[in-house]
Scaffold this motif. Structure first.
Motif, mmCIF file in Angstrom:
data_model
loop_
_atom_site.group_PDB
_atom_site.id
_atom_site.type_symbol
_atom_site.label_atom_id
_atom_site.label_comp_id
_atom_site.label_asym_id
_atom_site.label_seq_id
_atom_site.Cartn_x
_atom_site.Cartn_y
_atom_site.Cartn_z
ATOM 1 N N SER A 62 0.840 -1.191 0.000
ATOM 2 C CA SER A 62 0.000 0.000 0.000
ATOM 3 C C SER A 62 0.874 1.238 0.000
ATOM 4 N N GLY A 63 0.286 2.349 -0.428
ATOM 5 C CA GLY A 63 1.038 3.589 -0.486
ATOM 6 C C GLY A 63 0.246 4.742 0.083
ATOM 7 N N SER A 64 0.969 5.745 0.539
ATOM 8 C CA SER A 64 0.341 6.954 1.037
ATOM 9 C C SER A 64 1.276 8.120 0.777
ATOM 10 N N SER A 65 0.731 9.315 0.838
ATOM 11 C CA SER A 65 1.554 10.504 0.635
ATOM 12 C C SER A 65 0.963 11.655 1.433
ATOM 13 N N SER A 66 1.833 12.380 2.105
ATOM 14 C CA SER A 66 1.412 13.525 2.890
ATOM 15 C C SER A 66 2.522 14.566 2.870
ATOM 16 N N GLY A 67 2.178 15.754 2.409
ATOM 17 C CA GLY A 67 3.190 16.793 2.322
ATOM 18 C C GLY A 67 4.322 16.385 1.387
ATOM 19 N N THR A 68 5.544 16.520 1.884
ATOM 20 C CA THR A 68 6.709 16.215 1.047
ATOM 21 C C THR A 68 7.190 14.779 1.203
ATOM 22 N N MET A 69 6.373 13.910 1.812
ATOM 23 C CA MET A 69 6.800 12.536 2.012
ATOM 24 C C MET A 69 5.760 11.530 1.527
ATOM 25 N N ALA A 70 6.250 10.559 0.763
ATOM 26 C CA ALA A 70 5.438 9.419 0.353
ATOM 27 C C ALA A 70 5.970 8.184 1.075
ATOM 28 N N THR A 71 5.077 7.227 1.301
ATOM 29 C CA THR A 71 5.455 6.025 2.033
ATOM 30 C C THR A 71 4.896 4.788 1.349
ATOM 31 N N LEU A 72 5.755 3.800 1.190
ATOM 32 C CA LEU A 72 5.338 2.474 0.735
ATOM 33 C C LEU A 72 5.316 1.564 1.959
ATOM 34 N N THR A 73 4.214 0.881 2.165
ATOM 35 C CA THR A 73 4.069 -0.031 3.295
ATOM 36 C C THR A 73 3.848 -1.439 2.786
ATOM 37 N N ILE A 74 4.619 -2.363 3.325
ATOM 38 C CA ILE A 74 4.418 -3.789 3.046
ATOM 39 C C ILE A 74 3.943 -4.414 4.349
ATOM 40 N N SER A 75 2.664 -4.744 4.397
ATOM 41 C CA SER A 75 2.058 -5.287 5.612
ATOM 42 C C SER A 75 2.108 -6.814 5.578
ATOM 43 N N GLY A 76 2.766 -7.396 6.574
ATOM 44 C CA GLY A 76 2.928 -8.839 6.534
ATOM 45 C C GLY A 76 3.925 -9.239 5.462
ATOM 46 N N ALA A 77 5.129 -8.684 5.566
ATOM 47 C CA ALA A 77 6.140 -8.908 4.528
ATOM 48 C C ALA A 77 6.462 -10.394 4.390
ATOM 49 N N GLN A 78 6.658 -10.807 3.146
ATOM 50 C CA GLN A 78 7.011 -12.181 2.818
ATOM 51 C C GLN A 78 8.455 -12.221 2.324
#
Lengths: 108, 120
Positions: A62-78
């Motif tokens: 999943s991804g998100s972005s707020s202000g000058t920062m974007a984030t990639l999240t891997i939930s339950g990494a394999q």
């Protein structure tokens, strides 16, 4: 010239959550994208337009972005998520494209 | 099925020239902007150049301006990169990549790349 900044590496245990950040001055106005690259292979798009997932990409990405920062999240990494991850965007004009330096994700 | 196949890589001396090609199939070539992206050995991805579908808009990263020229032939479904005055730091795998769409400047399909080595 425009730059996107990522951490060089992130380590996570299997089943845990990995978060990769990407900072850039134009991100409040421009979308962030995320590519996964495994050794010896061409990159694969895993997130587009900040938070959309292409077909075939697992829901744990999943991804998100707020202000000058974007984030990639891997939930339950394999283990198969071990790869280099690159954020990507354009400068404020939209004409010049740029990748972040890449983040090596280790799952162990 | 969309396919992008690069060719033309090889070993060249500093100051030399090389022309890369990318043969496309499986989509309406003339409707898409195309790009070259490179990756030096053990390093990250770097966007090199882009060309719009109708040749109107062409952009380069700063480090190749004046040395590299991107072009396309819509009749032959082919993309090119003419590389002149090559330097050691141009050594990389060069990928051809398609833009997703007109107002979507990101890459949805990539070739497998062609290796350019600049060394004496």
């Amino acid at each position: 010239s425009y730059e996107l900044t990522q951490p060089p590496s992130v380590s996570v245990s299997p089943g845990q959550t990995a978060r990769i950040t990407c900072s850039g001055d134009a991100l409040p106005k421009k979308y962030a994208y995320w590519y996964q690259q495994k050794s010896g292979q061409a990159p694969v798009l895993v997130i587009y337009e900040d938070n959309k997932r292409p077909s075939g990409i697992p829901e744990r990405f999943s991804g998100s972005s707020s202000g000058t920062m974007a984030t990639l999240t891997i939930s339950g990494a394999q283990v198969e998520d071990e790869a280099d991850y690159y954020c990507y965007s354009t400068d404020s004009s939209g004409n010049y494209r740029v990748f972040g330096g890449g983040t090596k994700v280790t799952v162990l | 099925e969309v396919q992008l196949v690069e060719s033309g890589g090889g070993l060249v001396k500093p100051g030399g020239s090389l022309r890369l090609s990318c043969a496309a199939s499986g989509f309406t070539f003339s409707s898409y902007s195309l790009n070259w992206v490179r990756q030096a050995p053990g390093k990250g991805l770097q966007w090199v150049s882009s060309i719009s579908s109708s040749y109107t808009y062409i952009y380069y990263t700063d480090s190749v301006k004046g040395r590299f020229t991107i072009s396309r032939d819509n009749a032959k479904n082919s993309l090119y990169l003419q590389m002149n005055s090559l330097r050691a730091e141009d050594t990389a795998v060069y990928y051809c990549a398609r833009d997703f769409g007109q107002m979507a400047p990101y890459f949805d399909y990539w070739g497998q790349g062609t290796l350019v080595t600049v060394s004496s």
